[in-house]
Each structure stands twice: as structure tokens, then as C-alpha cells.
Design an enzyme around this catalytic site. Structure first.
Site, PDB file in Angstrom:
ATOM      1  CB  SER A   1      -0.416  -8.288  -1.202  1.00 22.61           C
ATOM      2  OG  SER A   1      -1.391  -8.998  -0.447  1.00 22.61           O
TER       3      SER A   1
ATOM      4  CE  LYS B   1      -4.335  -1.412   0.307  1.00 19.35           C
ATOM      5  NZ  LYS B   1      -5.427  -0.913  -0.597  1.00 19.35           N
TER       6      LYS B   1
END
Length: 612
Positions: free
Chosen positions: A437, A156
Site C-alpha cells: 500500500s 491514498k
């Protein structure tokens, strides 16, 4: 310098100390603004749109839609970009010589946005790690793109920083606002500290303190955490109010072009080993600005990339880039089965809002995907894969075996989807990449992950007669398979319900189905609970309570070699030994909790005889 100054190339000189991997690189770096596309690949998307990577119109003023890159001696100059983790304030003498014309549009414009994304002042070029154990298990070359090693342990940071660094000085001075209870909040916080701007991050009141403290730690004095509302939607209302009333710039977690472009840089390092230089130059694709996945490959062409999908920002960014550079590479999004918003939207041909979402993979639990992310995914993504909680837990275990990292559930979605894709389609001999991720795991979830990470485990509910010897008859049909859990509680004098989990024999085809058939032949009623979420989450833990059995006492046993011990020793007592029976095998040993129904003295003598 190894290259002449080229039209459409931005030369940057940085004075900040490069990272260890960058010290061996050239001091001058090049950012390519003019870009060609590879030869057309007219594949049709499964969602009804063409995934052809060729632009609809040639470059403005250009004689060809695929201009080649002009190169000086040596003839095969590879432009590289240096990464830096130094604060932006330390990079005070960046020299830019931009061409007068803007970047020509290519396709939908995301190539230019991704190539010029501003992420590496804070993000790092993550490793593409060869997963040896997973590769052997699946008979494919499997690589993990380690986005969990970013400074905030999540991808992110890329999109958040790119969006904030692209704000005008005036907008940046007023500050930014974001709404998130997870990884996006940490990315915005760290970006605000690096850029020296104010940030207000709205989080629900029930947000775990570990996440609130992490955001504050990454952001420092410039970041304010505002706890508001009982859920994400209520916190988002407060964030919107701040945007309107205080003029703060909203940093959306996924439905923003600059955020999408920032996530798209995950691809920015691979073509160097996948595409040879002759192909690159003939197609006008400079090796320097390739996606990380492609450039860091282990030397084999990548066949498919698997990407976690929540709101769709990372999936949209990676697919938009890869499909215009290597249209033959398949892109698959992976969602939790109980939060499959993009899967439902692509199937419906429009953005749909889910009535509810599961929260196990909370980092990807989004009711409504982005409008822009949906548009991009509809155009470029080859397919969607959904995985359940057991498959996610198993993927966390598999990633740990190779990378020694405990991924969060959303961070393991791509690994779970890759494994499911290989097994359902009988894929072998390919090179597959999964994006790991995030690794912001809630410690309290480790118990659930451990319990449900064994994908070889199968579960049954079996009804047996409440008579001496019935348990032994039941167990004889499972023996010699390894029992991992067994739960029973005395209820009536007639029947008993037993919950049992065991591992079928791997060398016997359809072994589990054969066990069920053997039970039914001898009039045992049995039900497959392997994929029953209610049973695996709650019912398996509900054995207990008050019993009407006389002379009940509780004993706890701890012993190794559970399969042999259980059948030889425990069933060797020819009485109804248990009114309560709970067997759990967490590792190489077993714990048994049992309650004998008969005289304690007789039971004790029997144990002394058997355990000599």
C-alpha cells in the site's frame, strides 16, 4: 461501437491522451450503474454478522433481485474503462447520458459508489505482480497489488481524489482542509493541484521535513501546509477550526463514504481472468467494472486478499466490493500488533480507542478507527491478523526480493500478514493477494529494517563463568550454526552475561529448542530474547562503558567466514582475551571489536601466530 446503449449505462468520451495500456482499448467506455449480485453465499462473519452478499430487497420495480445484463451483438461485450493521468482541466468535453433514475441501492450502497468513483483522472491502474520468490517460499501463488506505484507512492490518492472530485462546484471553490502527517496529505495535495482548488493541510510541528516538502511539491501554489500542534490530535483541532470558520470541506483520511469508495477501486481490475463470461452474464456482473485485483489475476481464482489496516478505509472499501461480487474470496485485515485498533474494536463489538499506539508502522498508527469503516469491516471482513516489528521488517525484505522496492512499514503489513497466515494455518496451493500500500519510507529507518529483517534469527542471553575457556565452551554448543551478533562486556570476576543471535539449522526440527536444552544440561543459564522488544531495540546495543580490568586495549578485526574463523582463530588463544566483545555480521563478512585483558605484547604475538 460494440454495444447498444443500455439502460443504466453511462457512456464517456475523453479527448485526453490515454496511457500506453489504454491505447489498445476501445475509445468508447462504459460505466455500469445497474448491477446485480452473484448467487447468495450465506457465510457468517467471525464478528457475529452475516456476510451474505445477496441484497435484502430486489431492485425497485424489477422482477428479480439479480437482473442480467442486456447485451447486443457480439453476445459477450466486455466494457472497459480507460484510465487517464491527464489533468482534469484537459478533459473538457466529457459527454454523459445518465438515466433519469438514480443508481438502485445494492446491499449497503457501496457497489454503486465504488463503480462510479472518480479516481482515474489522477490514479493509475496498478500492476498485480506475481511474486515468484515469495510464492516458492510459501508454496502458494502469491501476487502483490502494487499500490506503491501510484503517483504519490501510496493508495491514498484514490480516496482523496474521489472525495474532492465529488464536491459541488461551490464547495470546491471554497477549498478543502485535511489533517495528516503522511500519505493522505500527499494525496490531498496532488488532488488539489489536479482540480485547481485551494487546500490547507495541517501537520504536526514535529513532522519530518522530507514529508512536508513532499506535500508542497505535490500540491504546488494552491496548497498551504500549516504546521500546528505537537501531535496529530492537536493538528486535527486546527483543521476542524478551519472547517467551521472558513467553510472548508474536510477530507477525512478514512472515515468517509467517498474516501472508502475511492479506496475500494483498488479491486477494480480482476474478474476478467477469475470469473468466466458465462458466469458473469448469468449473474448480472459485467466484466468491465470488476475490481482491479480480480481482473489482473494470473489466471487462478483468488482465495484470499490481505489488506493493510490503519483507520480502515482501504479494508472497508475492498471488502465491501469483493464480498458482493465474489463472496467466497476471504478478506483479511492486517495491523501492527502495537496499533491494532480494528482488531480490538471487532473483538469488542464496538469502536474502542487504544490508550497508545506504536509508531514503527506510522502510516497505520491510529488510536481510534472510523465509525463507518468499523461498520463495514464488521459486516464483510473475515478476520484480522496482527504482526510485530520483526515480521514487518521481514516482509519489507521479501517484497524487495521480488519487486525491488523498499516498502514503508505500513505498506508491508499485508505481506507480513499473508506470510503469517500461511505459516500458522499450513496453507498451500492457493492464490493469495497482498496489497503493497505504500513506499514512502523514511530513510533513517533502513538500519532498523536491515537489523531485524532476518526471520530465521534467534536471540539468547547466556550467563557464563568468568574463567578462561568459558567462552569457547559456550560457543561450542552453538557451532556450526551461523552467529549473526554476539555482545559481551567484562563486569565482575565471577559471571558474564552474553547476548548472542544465531540462525538455527533449517534441516533440523526444533533446533533452537535443542540448543537451549544443551546449555541447560551443562548448567548454563539462558533466556530466549527472540521476541523481547526491549532487548532487541536497546539492550543489544548497550555493551560498553568503563571496566576495572587492567591492561585493557581495543582491537578491531574484519574477516570473512565468521563461523569458522570465530571458533578456530579467536578461541585458539588460551587466555582471557576479551573484556569487551562485540561481533556483528552485516553481510558476508564480520567485524569483531575486542579488548584483551593481558599483556599486549603476548596478545600481539598470539595473533601473528594464528593469522599466518
Amino acid at each position: 461501437m460494440l454495444a447498444r446503449k443500455l439502460p443504466g449505462v453511462v457512456l464517456r468520451r475523453r479527448t485526453c491522451a490515454p496511457s500506453s495500456s489504454a491505447r489498445s482499448r476501445k475509445a468508447a467506455t462504459a460505466t455500469v450503474a445497474a448491477w446485480g449480485t452473484p448467487s447468495s453465499s450465506s457465510s457468517t462473519s467471525p464478528f457475529g454478522t452475516s456476510s451474505s452478499s445477496s441484497p435484502s430487497t430486489p431492485f425497485a420495480g424489477g422482477p428479480s433481485p439479480r437482473p442480467t445484463l442486456a447485451v447486443a451483438s457480439p453476445p459477450r461485450f466486455v466494457a472497459r474503462r480507460r484510465k487517464s493521468t491527464a489533468p482534469v482541466d484537459d478533459v473538457d468535453d466529457v459527454v454523459e447520458d445518465r438515466p433519469p433514475a438514480a443508481i438502485p441501492p445494492v446491499g449497503d450502497g457501496y457497489l454503486g459508489k465504488i463503480l462510479n468513483a472518480k479516481v482515474y483522472d489522477v490514479a493509475v491502474e496498478t500492476e498485480l505482480q506475481h511474486a515468484k520468490n515469495l510464492s516458492q517460499l510459501l508454496s502458494n501463488t502469491v501476487c502483490l497489488k502494487r499500490e506503491d506505484t501510484q503517483p504519490v507512492f501510496s493508495f491514498k490518492i484514490r480516496g482523496a481524489y474521489n472525495a474532492m472530485a465529488s464536491l459541488s462546484p461551490g464547495a470546491l471553490s471554497r477549498g478543502v482542509v485535511a489533517c495528516s502527517a503522511g500519505n493522505h496529505a500527499q494525496g490531498v495535495a496532488l488532488s488539489a493541484r489536479m482540480l485547481g482548488c485551494r487546500a490547507v493541510i495541517c501537520m504536526p510541528l514535529a513532522t519530518p521535513s522530507i514529508k512536508v516538502n513532499s506535500v508542497r511539491a505535490h500540491g504546488g501554489e494552491t496548497v498551504e501546509v500549516r504546521l500546528f500542534g505537537n501531535n496529530y490530535d492537536e493538528a486535527a483541532v486546527e483543521a476542524k477550526r478551519l472547517e467551521l470558520e472558513e467553510g472548508l470541506a474536510m477530507i477525512h483520511p478514512f472515515d468517509d463514504e467517498l474516501v472508502i469508495a475511492g479506496q475500494g477501486t483498488i479491486g477494480e481490475l480482476l474478474i476478467e481472468q477469475v470469473i468466466d463470461e458465462d458466469w458473469s452474464l448469468s449473474q448480472g456482473v459485467p466484466l468491465s467494472r470488476s475490481i482491479e485485483i480480480l481482473k489482473k489475476s494470473v489466471g487462478h481464482p483468488v482465495d484470499a486478499i490481505f489488506v493493510c489496516c490503519g483507520g480502515g478505509g482501504m479494508l472497508a472499501g475492498i471488502s465491501a466490493y469483493v464480498k458482493q461480487v465474489r463472496p467466497n474470496v476471504k478478506i483479511y485485515g492486517v495491523e501492527a500488533a502495537d496499533a491494532a485498533g480494528m482488531t480490538a474494536s471487532l473483538a469488542a463489538g464496538k469502536v474502542v480507542t487504544l490508550p497508545s499506539v506504536g509508531l514503527f508502522a506510522d502510516g497505520a498508527a491510529v488510536k481510534t478507527v472510523g465509525t463507518e469503516t468499523f461498520r463495514v469491516c464488521k459486516k464483510y471482513v473475515d478476520g484480522m491478523i496482527t504482526v510485530d516489528t520483526d515480521q514487518i521488517c521481514n516482509a519489507i525484505k521479501l517484497a524487495y526480493n521480488d519487486a525491488r522496492v523498499v516498502l514503508e512499514p505500513a505498506g508491508a503489513l499485508a505481506v507480513a500478514g499473508l506470510k503469517k497466515y500461511v505459516e500458522e494455518n499450513n496453507i498451500s496451493g492457493q492464490t493469495l493477494v497482498a496489497i503493497t500500500s505504500g513506499a514512502n519510507m523514511d530513510f533513517n529507518r533502513l538500519r532498523v529494517v536491515s537489523e531485524r529483517s532476518d526471520d530465521s534469527e534467534r536471540s539468547l542471553e547466556i550467563t557464563i563463568q568468568e574463567t578462561p575457556g568459558a567462552f569457547r565452551a559456550m560457543y561450542s554448543k552453538i557451532w556450526p550454526r551461523n552467529v549473526t551478533e554476539l555482545t559481551y562486556r567484562y563486569n565482575t570476576e565471577h559471571e558474564a552475561n552474553v547476548f548472542v543471535s544465531f540462525q538455527p539449522l533449517v534441516h533440523v526440527e526444533n533446533d533452537f529448542e535443542q540448543v537451549m536444552e544443551d546449555f541447560r544440561k551443562d548448567d548454563f543459564e539462558c533466556t530466549d530474547l527472540t521476541h523481547n522488544e526491549l532487548a532487541k531495540t536497546h539492550i543489544r546495543h548497550l555493551a560498553g562503558g568503563r571496566s576495572s580490568a587492567p591492561h585493557e586495549r581495543l582491537f578491531r578485526f574484519h574477516f570473512p567466514e565468521v563461523s569458522a574463523v570465530l571458533v578456530i582463530r579467536c578461541t585458539g588463544i588460551q587466555i582471557n582475551i576479551s573484556t569487551l566483545f562485540h561481533l556483528l555480521v552485516p553481510g558476508g563478512a564480520a567485524t569483531l571489536l575486542g579488548g584483551p585483558q593481558y599483556e599486549v605484547e603476548y596478545f600481539t604475538l598470539s595473533l601473528q601466530k594464528l593469522w599466518r
